[in-house]
Write an enzyme that holds these catalytic residues in place. Structure first.
Site, PDB file in Angstrom:
ATOM      1  N   ASP A 268      27.678  78.519  23.654  1.00  0.00           N
ATOM      2  CA  ASP A 268      29.152  78.441  23.689  1.00  0.00           C
ATOM      3  C   ASP A 268      29.653  77.041  24.029  1.00  0.00           C
ATOM      4  O   ASP A 268      30.815  76.724  23.805  1.00  0.00           O
ATOM      5  CB  ASP A 268      29.717  79.477  24.672  1.00  0.00           C
ATOM      6  CG  ASP A 268      29.065  79.383  26.040  1.00  0.00           C
ATOM      7  OD1 ASP A 268      29.217  78.361  26.726  1.00  0.00           O
ATOM      8  OD2 ASP A 268      28.380  80.352  26.436  1.00  0.00           O
TER       9      ASP A 268
ATOM     10  N   ASP B 230      13.527  78.793  18.662  1.00  0.00           N
ATOM     11  CA  ASP B 230      12.907  79.299  19.883  1.00  0.00           C
ATOM     12  C   ASP B 230      12.937  78.228  20.994  1.00  0.00           C
ATOM     13  O   ASP B 230      12.202  77.236  20.926  1.00  0.00           O
ATOM     14  CB  ASP B 230      11.461  79.685  19.522  1.00  0.00           C
ATOM     15  CG  ASP B 230      10.717  80.291  20.700  1.00  0.00           C
ATOM     16  OD1 ASP B 230      11.105  80.049  21.858  1.00  0.00           O
ATOM     17  OD2 ASP B 230       9.729  81.002  20.456  1.00  0.00           O
TER      18      ASP B 230
ATOM     19  N   ASP C  73      20.642  78.351  30.446  1.00  0.00           N
ATOM     20  CA  ASP C  73      21.899  79.114  30.366  1.00  0.00           C
ATOM     21  C   ASP C  73      21.656  80.313  29.464  1.00  0.00           C
ATOM     22  O   ASP C  73      22.143  80.379  28.336  1.00  0.00           O
ATOM     23  CB  ASP C  73      22.989  78.188  29.791  1.00  0.00           C
ATOM     24  CG  ASP C  73      24.349  78.857  29.762  1.00  0.00           C
ATOM     25  OD1 ASP C  73      24.461  79.987  30.266  1.00  0.00           O
ATOM     26  OD2 ASP C  73      25.277  78.242  29.218  1.00  0.00           O
TER      27      ASP C  73
ATOM     28  N   ASP D 186      21.081  87.858  29.622  1.00  0.00           N
ATOM     29  CA  ASP D 186      20.263  88.678  30.527  1.00  0.00           C
ATOM     30  C   ASP D 186      18.826  88.802  29.982  1.00  0.00           C
ATOM     31  O   ASP D 186      18.598  88.600  28.787  1.00  0.00           O
ATOM     32  CB  ASP D 186      20.885  90.082  30.653  1.00  0.00           C
ATOM     33  CG  ASP D 186      22.267  90.029  31.291  1.00  0.00           C
ATOM     34  OD1 ASP D 186      22.462  89.226  32.214  1.00  0.00           O
ATOM     35  OD2 ASP D 186      23.150  90.782  30.835  1.00  0.00           O
TER      36      ASP D 186
HETATM   37  N1  SPD Z   1      25.378  89.447  32.358  1.00  0.00           N
HETATM   38  C1  SPD Z   1      25.661  88.279  31.610  1.00  0.00           C
HETATM   39  C2  SPD Z   1      24.952  87.062  32.102  1.00  0.00           C
HETATM   40  C3  SPD Z   1      25.116  85.943  31.131  1.00  0.00           C
HETATM   41  C4  SPD Z   1      24.712  84.655  31.682  1.00  0.00           C
HETATM   42  N2  SPD Z   1      24.773  83.601  30.700  1.00  0.00           N
HETATM   43  C5  SPD Z   1      25.967  83.496  29.987  1.00  0.00           C
HETATM   44  C6  SPD Z   1      26.022  82.311  29.082  1.00  0.00           C
HETATM   45  C7  SPD Z   1      27.330  81.622  29.136  1.00  0.00           C
HETATM   46  N3  SPD Z   1      27.257  80.273  28.727  1.00  0.00           N
END
Ligand code: SPD
Length: 274
Positions: A86, A137, A155, A158
């Site tokens: 993002d 990957d 980043d 889950d």
């Molecule tokens: N439960 C959602 C956890 C997400 C963590 N990473 C989100 C990426 C945002 N850049």
């Protein structure tokens, strides 16, 4: 309109956000990518119906993933972001004037393209010439680039599906090898309410792999439990010790010198995992 997005954050708990509009939905080769306009949190990006980020609370997560390592490191020049399609984490990395190059190793190019269209306040960072894209990957990219980065930021979504490898001991060992001397890695390490075993495993791996490891936290209202953790491993500087001059240059909406120090102070129910 009475349209709601809901995510089962555990089998017994769900979060609901009122939706004003579905702005975009597509199935990429890897996942379903959706962007909603919500009434409470601005635009919302989900992957396979899991909240990734919202316009309203993203700054807390992205600032607190990026800045502690970058402010503790004496001169971060080469930075790797694994995941983060993002753009929020890359945006924060680029606030550091010593940074010469940021590699974004993201599995799904469509997340980047969708974010450019619908989340410009995050993805604007991708226009910076210091950013390099490596789609595919992320774990393989790390393994193929030993001794290259001052700071690595993971980043990730889950730990399910293709992202599970980003929570493995083997991956963290390759991250250690990809760090230059004195390097620091920070990973998002989930909720101390609902992912305790995962967080405990991450802490154990980091203690085994890195000479120094730390845990810090930040409040992210749309993530399960609203209390989110980050785990760092260091080959040199202590991530909980900010360089004051660097911290004062950041001007975050959540991050500050005081918050940097406070974020490493843990309540006892989290400390017992640390
Ligand atoms: N439960 C959602 C956890 C997400 C963590 N990473 C989100 C990426 C945002 N850049």
């Amino acid at each position: 309109m009475n349209l709601w997005f809901s995510e089962d954050q555990t089998p017994n708990m769900r979060i609901g956000l009122r939706i004003e509009e579905i702005l975009h939905r597509e199935r990429s080769p890897y996942q379903e990518i959706t962007v909603y306009e919500t009434a409470e949190f601005g635009r919302l990006l989900t992957l396979d119906d899991i909240i990734m980020t919202t316009e309203r609370d993203e700054f807390v997560y992205h600032e607190m993933l990026a800045h502690p390592a970058l402010v503790a490191h004496p001169e971060p020049r080469q930075v790797l972001v694994v995941g983060g399609g993002d753009g929020g984490t890359v945006r924060e990395v680029l606030k550091h004037p010593t940074v010469e190059r940021v590699v974004l190793a993201e599995l799904d190019e469509r997340v980047v393209e969708v974010s450019k269209l619908y989340l410009p306040s995050l993805a604007q960072a991708f226009d910076d010439p210091r950013v390099e894209f490596r789609f595919g990957d992320g774990a393989l990219y790390v393994a193929e680039h030993p001794n290259e980065f001052d700071v690595i930021l993971v980043d990730s979504p889950d730990p399910v599906g293709p992202a599970a490898v980003l929570f493995s001991e083997a991956f963290y060992r390759t991250c250690r090898a990809a760090l230059r001397p004195g390097g620091i890695i920070t990973v998002q390490s989930e909720s101390p309410w609902f992912n305790r075993e995962q967080l405990w495993a991450t802490r154990r791996y980091f203690r085994e792999i890195f000479p120094l490891s730390r845990l810090h936290w930040a409040p992210v209202p749309t993530y399960p439990g609203g209390f989110w953790t980050f785990t760092s491993g260091s080959l040199g500087p202590d991530p909980k010790e900010p360089r004051e001059e660097a911290a004062l240059q950041i001007h975050g909406r959540y991050y500050s010198l005081e918050i940097h120090r406070a974020a490493f102070v843990l309540p006892p129910f989290v400390k017992e995992l640390a």
